[in-house]
Design a protein around this motif. Structure first.
Motif, PDB file in Angstrom:
ATOM      1  N   VAL A 225      34.827  27.017  55.351  1.00  0.00           N
ATOM      2  CA  VAL A 225      34.331  27.748  54.193  1.00  0.00           C
ATOM      3  C   VAL A 225      33.682  26.757  53.232  1.00  0.00           C
TER       4      VAL A 225
ATOM      5  N   ASN B  33      30.179  30.786  51.465  1.00  0.00           N
ATOM      6  CA  ASN B  33      30.810  31.791  50.613  1.00  0.00           C
ATOM      7  C   ASN B  33      30.211  31.741  49.199  1.00  0.00           C
TER       8      ASN B  33
ATOM      9  N   CYS C 264      33.288  36.469  50.474  1.00  0.00           N
ATOM     10  CA  CYS C 264      34.590  36.818  51.048  1.00  0.00           C
ATOM     11  C   CYS C 264      35.270  37.952  50.284  1.00  0.00           C
TER      12      CYS C 264
ATOM     13  N   VAL D 251      33.176  40.227  55.534  1.00  0.00           N
ATOM     14  CA  VAL D 251      34.308  39.625  56.253  1.00  0.00           C
ATOM     15  C   VAL D 251      34.485  40.256  57.626  1.00  0.00           C
TER      16      VAL D 251
ATOM     17  N   LYS E  71      39.076  30.211  50.725  1.00  0.00           N
ATOM     18  CA  LYS E  71      39.783  30.294  52.008  1.00  0.00           C
ATOM     19  C   LYS E  71      40.885  31.353  51.978  1.00  0.00           C
TER      20      LYS E  71
ATOM     21  N   LEU F 185      39.513  34.797  51.938  1.00  0.00           N
ATOM     22  CA  LEU F 185      39.073  35.140  53.281  1.00  0.00           C
ATOM     23  C   LEU F 185      40.251  35.532  54.155  1.00  0.00           C
TER      24      LEU F 185
END
Length: 305
Positions: free
Chosen positions: A30, A60, A90, A96, A129, A132
């Motif tokens: 990411v 992202n 995200c 996603v 992260k 996500l």
């Protein structure tokens, strides 16, 4: 001023990530779409290339980045072997939802219960992260916060019958070689606050905005007098927004915070702080600059880290 930030727990995180890499099929890295290369941890590249693992690079926060610049970055990454790059947010479920299929295409041989596809999410702090991870699983399994280094441990969970995903803590690297990278990371809130001075970061950001996004600045702050540089920009924002200290002086710390907050929230507009071209120019300039260290000193330091 050089910005450096490598909390102690990140050395342990790197060791655990190296162990997990042996059990990983695809690395999902990411990145921050506003600073893709500045937010690309060289240690992650080394770990995955050592194990010859393909990489799905997620740019992202693409909704905050300059779309034209983002397209240039996608083309840049698509020229690299073993890499697939996509721009997304995200926070958007539809974005996603594309990720498992994109990852599967990088390891088509891992697609059943006997050989499930094993994914590992990696990246620097505060790039999304954990957001996500939660979005992939459609439930809150990772702590999310608007501060760097919220996640401090690994966890692996099933993502359907034929896929697992491992979330890892945000990792910085021991030495940020290029000063501009440190400032870009700080501007995007990827560096701990104790390692930066907001006024200096805001002045750096201001120089870029004045050079590349003057219309967006003018629309946001409606200057009466055009600032000459980033420091003058912070001063002008202080005047326009009434950021004053006792005695009538300018509260530059508060004004710097306003500029950084506006940038991070996308209030100024969709901004990218680096392009493939500016990156190449920075690296070329650094290669020509005289070094105070022997040619192999940096490599030795990194190896010891």
């Amino acid at each position: 001023m050089s910005i450096q930030w490598f909390p102690g727990h990140m050395a342990s995180a790197r060791k655990k990530a190296a162990e997990a890499m042996a059990r990983t099929d695809v690395v999902i890295e990411v990145l921050d779409a506003r600073i893709p290369e500045a937010s690309c941890n060289p240690m992650i590249r080394e770990l995955r290339e050592f194990r010859q693992r393909p990489c799905l690079k997620l740019l992202n926060k693409a909704d905050l980045a300059d779309p034209q610049v983002t397209r240039a970055w996608l083309a840049y990454y698509e020229r690299q072997g073993g890499v697939k790059a996509v721009a997304l947010s995200c926070k958007k479920p539809a974005d996603v939802a594309r990720i498992p299929q994109l990852a599967q295409a990088l390891a088509p041989h891992r697609n059943d219960r006997t050989k499930p596809l094993r994914l590992m999410i990696m990246g620097i702090p505060n790039v999304g992260k954990s957001t996500l991870m939660n979005a992939l699983l459609n439930r809150r399994v990772a702590k999310v916060g608007d501060e760097p280094a919220v996640t401090k441990s690994q966890q692996t969970l099933d993502l359907g019958e034929h896929m697992t995903v491992t979330d890892t803590p945000g990792m910085m690297w021991p030495k940020i070689v290029h000063d501009a990278d440190g400032f870009m990371l700080a501007a995007c809130h990827a560096i701990g606050r104790n390692a930066v001075i907001d006024e200096q970061v805001a002045a750096f950001l201001g120089d870029i905005l004045l050079a590349r996004y003057p219309r967006e600045l003018a629309a946001r702050y409606k200057f009466k007098q055009w600032p000459a540089d980033g420091h003058a920009l912070v001063e002008e924002i202080a005047r326009r927004r009434g950021c004053l200290i006792k005695g009538g002086g300018l509260d530059l710390e508060k004004a710097a915070g306003l500029l950084l907050t506006d940038f991070r929230a996308g209030a100024i507009g969709r901004i990218s702080l680096e392009t493939p071209q500016t990156r190449a120019q920075m690296l070329a300039a650094a290669a020509q600059a005289p070094s105070a260290l022997p040619a192999d000193a940096d490599c030795e330091e990194d190896a010891d880290a």
